[in-house]
Design an enzyme around this catalytic site. Structure first.
Site, PDB file in Angstrom:
ATOM      1  CG  ASN A   1      -2.140  -0.875   1.038  1.00  0.00           C
ATOM      2  OD1 ASN A   1      -2.606  -1.096  -0.082  1.00  0.00           O
ATOM      3  ND2 ASN A   1      -2.670  -1.393   2.128  1.00  0.00           N
TER       4      ASN A   1
ATOM      5  CD  GLU B   1      -3.021  -6.954   6.119  1.00  0.00           C
ATOM      6  OE1 GLU B   1      -2.103  -6.751   6.922  1.00  0.00           O
ATOM      7  OE2 GLU B   1      -3.972  -6.167   5.974  1.00  0.00           O
TER       8      GLU B   1
ATOM      9  CG  HIS C   1      -4.587   2.480   0.273  1.00  0.00           C
ATOM     10  ND1 HIS C   1      -4.647   1.566   1.303  1.00  0.00           N
ATOM     11  CD2 HIS C   1      -3.901   3.549   0.763  1.00  0.00           C
ATOM     12  CE1 HIS C   1      -4.038   2.053   2.370  1.00  0.00           C
ATOM     13  NE2 HIS C   1      -3.574   3.260   2.062  1.00  0.00           N
TER      14      HIS C   1
END
Length: 235
Positions: free
Chosen positions: A122, A157, A127
């Site tokens: 990220n 995640e 993102h």
């Protein structure tokens, strides 16, 4: 229009025709005119009946259509209430409910996987790319499972895979298959950057609580991370 208003002319014509029929000595044209009037209003009655039936059929079709739409909307809302909007796998609440239900009846194994160093993805790529990585990974997971198991997203995640009525040894093989697939080639979202995952696998007999099964898999996942990530551990 009320039923009385609709049929009042017909009642009047019918009564008049009966009165004429009760008089045997009237001229023929009187009987003919009475019969013609009766026939004309009978035809009107048939037309009105057909119109009402057609209207009723249209209303029934419309109700059927609206009912179908209502069922579709209910299905869509139920799906959205139980699925993660990004990956289309079960959301946290739904997968916990499914696992808990299965454990009341049968043995089950659980794979918990977490993308390694996902924050770096990220931070370095943004993102949107991180979301694409997650979606690509889930595609790989589905392919490796071959239709087996129920996948749930329990964190940003972190994902769980319920293997209903599957023993620990077989569950470990499934986790190793996913692990090998991720290491075989990079994800399409980041073709020049390797994305790996750590895996924890656990098993529990029927009547075991969700927390027991999940905590064991989570402990195995923690061990995998402690040993350097990108590996499968089990308990």
């Amino acid at each position: 229009m009320s039923t009385f208003e609709l049929f009042t002319p017909e009642y009047d014509i019918l009564l008049a025709a009966r009165n004429v029929a009760a008089q045997p000595d009237r001229p023929a044209e009187v009987y003919r005119d009475s019969l013609l009037a009766l026939t004309e209003h009978y035809q009107r009655l048939v037309r009105e009946s057909h119109r009402l039936i057609s209207r009723s059929d249209r209303a029934e079709r419309e109700l059927t259509r609206l009912n179908h739409q209502l069922h579709q909307l209910a299905d869509e809302l139920a799906y959205k209430a139980t699925h993660d909007p990004l990956t289309d796998v079960y959301n946290r609440g739904a997968i916990i409910d499914i696992i808990s239900t299965v454990l009341t009846q049968r043995q089950a194994s659980l794979i918990v996987l977490d993308i390694d160093h996902f924050k770096r993805v990220n931070d370095n790529f943004g993102h949107p790319t991180g979301d694409a990585v997650i979606c690509d990974l889930i595609t790989r997971v589905r392919h490796a499972l071959g239709g087996v198991g129920s996948i749930g997203r329990v964190g940003g995640e972190e994902f769980t895979i319920l293997l209903d009525n599957v023993a620990l040894q077989q569950a470990v093989l499934y986790a190793q298959r996913i692990h090998a697939d991720l290491n075989r080639s990079n994800l399409a979202a980041l073709p020049a950057y390797p994305v790996t995952a750590s895996f924890g696998v656990s098993w529990a007999p029927a009547t075991t609580g969700f927390d027991t099964l999940y905590n064991a898999a989570d402990a195995a996942l923690y061990e995998a991370k402690q040993q350097g990530r990108n590996r499968v551990m089990f308990r």
